[in-house]
Design a protein around this motif. Structure first.
Motif, PDB file in Angstrom:
ATOM      1  N   ARG A  77       0.845  -0.919   0.183  1.00 53.93           N
ATOM      2  CA  ARG A  77      -0.213  -0.121  -0.036  1.00 53.93           C
ATOM      3  C   ARG A  77       0.810   1.409   0.061  1.00 53.93           C
ATOM      4  N   ILE A  78       0.648   2.239  -0.771  1.00 54.09           N
ATOM      5  CA  ILE A  78       1.045   3.585  -0.775  1.00 54.09           C
ATOM      6  C   ILE A  78       0.929   4.132   0.540  1.00 54.09           C
ATOM      7  N   ALA A  79       2.302   4.262   1.395  1.00 54.40           N
ATOM      8  CA  ALA A  79       2.239   5.099   2.641  1.00 54.40           C
ATOM      9  C   ALA A  79       2.524   6.563   2.291  1.00 54.40           C
ATOM     10  N   GLY A  80       2.925   7.007   1.398  1.00 60.61           N
ATOM     11  CA  GLY A  80       3.379   8.274   1.158  1.00 60.61           C
ATOM     12  C   GLY A  80       3.734   8.719  -0.456  1.00 60.61           C
ATOM     13  N   THR A  81       3.487   9.885  -0.360  1.00 56.16           N
ATOM     14  CA  THR A  81       3.915  10.487  -2.026  1.00 56.16           C
ATOM     15  C   THR A  81       4.537  11.838  -2.277  1.00 56.16           C
ATOM     16  N   VAL A  82       5.141  12.152  -2.878  1.00 52.06           N
ATOM     17  CA  VAL A  82       5.567  13.512  -3.265  1.00 52.06           C
ATOM     18  C   VAL A  82       5.716  13.582  -4.778  1.00 52.06           C
ATOM     19  N   ALA A  83       5.385  14.834  -5.179  1.00 55.14           N
ATOM     20  CA  ALA A  83       5.686  14.930  -6.745  1.00 55.14           C
ATOM     21  C   ALA A  83       6.353  16.179  -7.020  1.00 55.14           C
ATOM     22  N   LEU A  84       7.162  16.346  -8.133  1.00 55.08           N
ATOM     23  CA  LEU A  84       7.787  17.376  -8.333  1.00 55.08           C
ATOM     24  C   LEU A  84       7.299  18.068  -9.645  1.00 55.08           C
ATOM     25  N   VAL A  85       7.483  19.239  -9.592  1.00 54.23           N
ATOM     26  CA  VAL A  85       7.287  20.124 -10.776  1.00 54.23           C
ATOM     27  C   VAL A  85       8.070  21.138 -10.992  1.00 54.23           C
ATOM     28  N   TYR A  86       8.817  21.109 -12.227  1.00 52.22           N
ATOM     29  CA  TYR A  86       9.885  21.860 -12.487  1.00 52.22           C
ATOM     30  C   TYR A  86       9.865  22.646 -13.878  1.00 52.22           C
ATOM     31  N   ASN A  87       9.110  22.164 -14.646  1.00 49.85           N
ATOM     32  CA  ASN A  87       8.837  22.458 -16.009  1.00 49.85           C
ATOM     33  C   ASN A  87       7.696  23.248 -16.167  1.00 49.85           C
ATOM     34  N   LEU A  88       7.921  24.341 -15.705  1.00 49.78           N
ATOM     35  CA  LEU A  88       6.694  25.287 -15.451  1.00 49.78           C
ATOM     36  C   LEU A  88       6.051  26.067 -16.855  1.00 49.78           C
ATOM     37  N   LEU A 126      10.429  11.671   2.804  1.00 49.61           N
ATOM     38  CA  LEU A 126       9.899  12.008   1.551  1.00 49.61           C
ATOM     39  C   LEU A 126      10.208  13.408   1.075  1.00 49.61           C
ATOM     40  N   LEU A 127       9.990  14.354   1.967  1.00 50.79           N
ATOM     41  CA  LEU A 127      10.310  15.920   1.968  1.00 50.79           C
ATOM     42  C   LEU A 127      11.821  15.935   1.992  1.00 50.79           C
ATOM     43  N   ALA A 128      12.836  15.179   2.424  1.00 51.05           N
ATOM     44  CA  ALA A 128      14.152  15.544   2.355  1.00 51.05           C
ATOM     45  C   ALA A 128      14.495  14.757   1.149  1.00 51.05           C
ATOM     46  N   PHE A 129      13.923  13.633   0.454  1.00 51.87           N
ATOM     47  CA  PHE A 129      14.178  13.469  -0.907  1.00 51.87           C
ATOM     48  C   PHE A 129      14.080  14.215  -1.854  1.00 51.87           C
ATOM     49  N   ALA A 130      12.732  15.013  -1.798  1.00 49.46           N
ATOM     50  CA  ALA A 130      12.230  15.868  -2.669  1.00 49.46           C
ATOM     51  C   ALA A 130      13.072  17.016  -2.945  1.00 49.46           C
ATOM     52  N   VAL A 131      13.382  17.489  -1.921  1.00 48.57           N
ATOM     53  CA  VAL A 131      14.593  18.857  -1.771  1.00 48.57           C
ATOM     54  C   VAL A 131      15.735  18.414  -2.221  1.00 48.57           C
ATOM     55  N   LEU A 134      15.287  18.121  -6.101  1.00 51.37           N
ATOM     56  CA  LEU A 134      15.177  19.307  -6.648  1.00 51.37           C
ATOM     57  C   LEU A 134      16.848  20.089  -6.886  1.00 51.37           C
ATOM     58  N   ARG A 135      17.433  20.026  -5.786  1.00 46.08           N
ATOM     59  CA  ARG A 135      18.771  20.500  -5.746  1.00 46.08           C
ATOM     60  C   ARG A 135      19.554  19.851  -6.793  1.00 46.08           C
ATOM     61  N   GLU A 136      19.554  18.650  -6.937  1.00 44.55           N
ATOM     62  CA  GLU A 136      20.500  17.886  -7.684  1.00 44.55           C
ATOM     63  C   GLU A 136      20.152  18.184  -9.120  1.00 44.55           C
ATOM     64  N   ILE A 137      18.990  18.524  -9.650  1.00 40.18           N
ATOM     65  CA  ILE A 137      18.933  18.843 -10.779  1.00 40.18           C
ATOM     66  C   ILE A 137      18.885  20.559 -11.206  1.00 40.18           C
ATOM     67  N   GLY A 138      19.347  21.065 -10.090  1.00 38.69           N
ATOM     68  CA  GLY A 138      19.454  22.529 -10.287  1.00 38.69           C
ATOM     69  C   GLY A 138      18.348  23.402  -9.753  1.00 38.69           C
ATOM     70  N   LYS A 139      17.350  22.821  -9.145  1.00 38.89           N
ATOM     71  CA  LYS A 139      16.378  23.683  -8.944  1.00 38.89           C
ATOM     72  C   LYS A 139      16.323  24.255  -7.628  1.00 38.89           C
ATOM     73  N   ILE A 140      15.536  25.227  -7.135  1.00 41.00           N
ATOM     74  CA  ILE A 140      15.260  25.721  -5.891  1.00 41.00           C
ATOM     75  C   ILE A 140      13.948  25.324  -5.261  1.00 41.00           C
ATOM     76  N   PRO A 141      13.785  24.426  -4.198  1.00 42.36           N
ATOM     77  CA  PRO A 141      12.518  23.977  -3.687  1.00 42.36           C
ATOM     78  C   PRO A 141      11.672  25.043  -3.230  1.00 42.36           C
ATOM     79  N   TYR A 142      10.418  24.936  -3.517  1.00 42.53           N
ATOM     80  CA  TYR A 142       9.457  25.695  -3.281  1.00 42.53           C
ATOM     81  C   TYR A 142       8.072  24.915  -2.939  1.00 42.53           C
ATOM     82  N   VAL A 143       7.468  25.324  -1.786  1.00 43.98           N
ATOM     83  CA  VAL A 143       6.066  24.922  -1.595  1.00 43.98           C
ATOM     84  C   VAL A 143       5.153  25.763  -1.603  1.00 43.98           C
ATOM     85  N   ILE A 144       3.965  25.590  -2.130  1.00 44.56           N
ATOM     86  CA  ILE A 144       2.961  26.652  -1.935  1.00 44.56           C
ATOM     87  C   ILE A 144       1.506  25.793  -1.492  1.00 44.56           C
ATOM     88  N   THR A 145       1.368  26.503  -0.353  1.00 42.39           N
ATOM     89  CA  THR A 145       0.242  25.771   0.599  1.00 42.39           C
ATOM     90  C   THR A 145      -0.477  27.075   1.261  1.00 42.39           C
TER      91      THR A 145
END
Length: 174
Positions: A77-88, A126-131, A134-145
């Motif tokens: 079962r999926i315990a958690g998810t995170v998606a990345l959006v960087y090609n805006l 999951l959050l540490a992985f996402a951050v 994003l940094r690995e591919i040269g992006k600055i992590p943002y969250v909109i909430t």
């Protein structure tokens, strides 16, 4: 448990829909916010939730998310998810202010942990992985909430800082 990339996210739509509903139910209908819905379903109304959220989720899985990652429990079962959006460019992301639509922005999206698995460190992983990703591919992590969600203080606790308010949203930078 390993974090895995979803190679065919659309095929996970039903499983993700059910996860999102479990989160919706556990937050009393606060998350996912469904801010576009005129009549938000009650936290116990799965069919009403499906009617409102499924088309949006399908759109996001097909056209918005650049990468989707899952953390699965031993049961599968999926315990958690995170998606990345960087090609805006060219994406209909009306909730992203123009001021941060530049090429180095990477958004953390669809960040959810199944209520059954909260308090086990899965969200932190999951959050540490996402951050890191994003940094690995040269992006600055943002969250909109939303400032009234528990997630807002969670992100602050994890090192994000508020950089602006936009409509009913708050923009955080990691």
């Amino acid at each position: 448990m390993e974090i895995e990339r979803a190679e065919r996210p659309v095929e996970l739509k039903e499983e993700l829909l059910r996860l999102a509903f479990r989160v919706y139910k556990s937050t009393g209908g606060a998350y996912p916010a469904l801010e576009w819905a005129e009549n938000k379903p009650s936290p116990g109304d799965f069919e009403g939730f499906r009617e409102v959220y499924e088309p949006f989720l399908k759109f996001r899985l097909r056209k918005e998310f650049d990468e989707l990652y899952l953390l699965r429990a031993e049961s599968g079962r999926i315990a958690g998810t995170v998606a990345l959006v960087y090609n805006l460019q060219g994406k209909d992301v009306w909730w992203v202010p123009k001021e941060i639509m530049g090429g180095r922005v990477g958004l953390v999206e669809l960040f959810m942990v199944d209520p059954e698995f909260r308090g086990m460190g899965y969200g932190s992983r999951l959050l540490a992985f996402a951050v890191d990703r994003l940094r690995e591919i040269g992006k600055i992590p943002y969250v909109i909430t939303f400032p009234n969600l528990d997630a807002y203080s969670y992100y602050l606790k994890k090192g994000f800082r508020e950089v602006m308010r936009f409509r009913e949203f708050v923009v955080l930078r990691g």
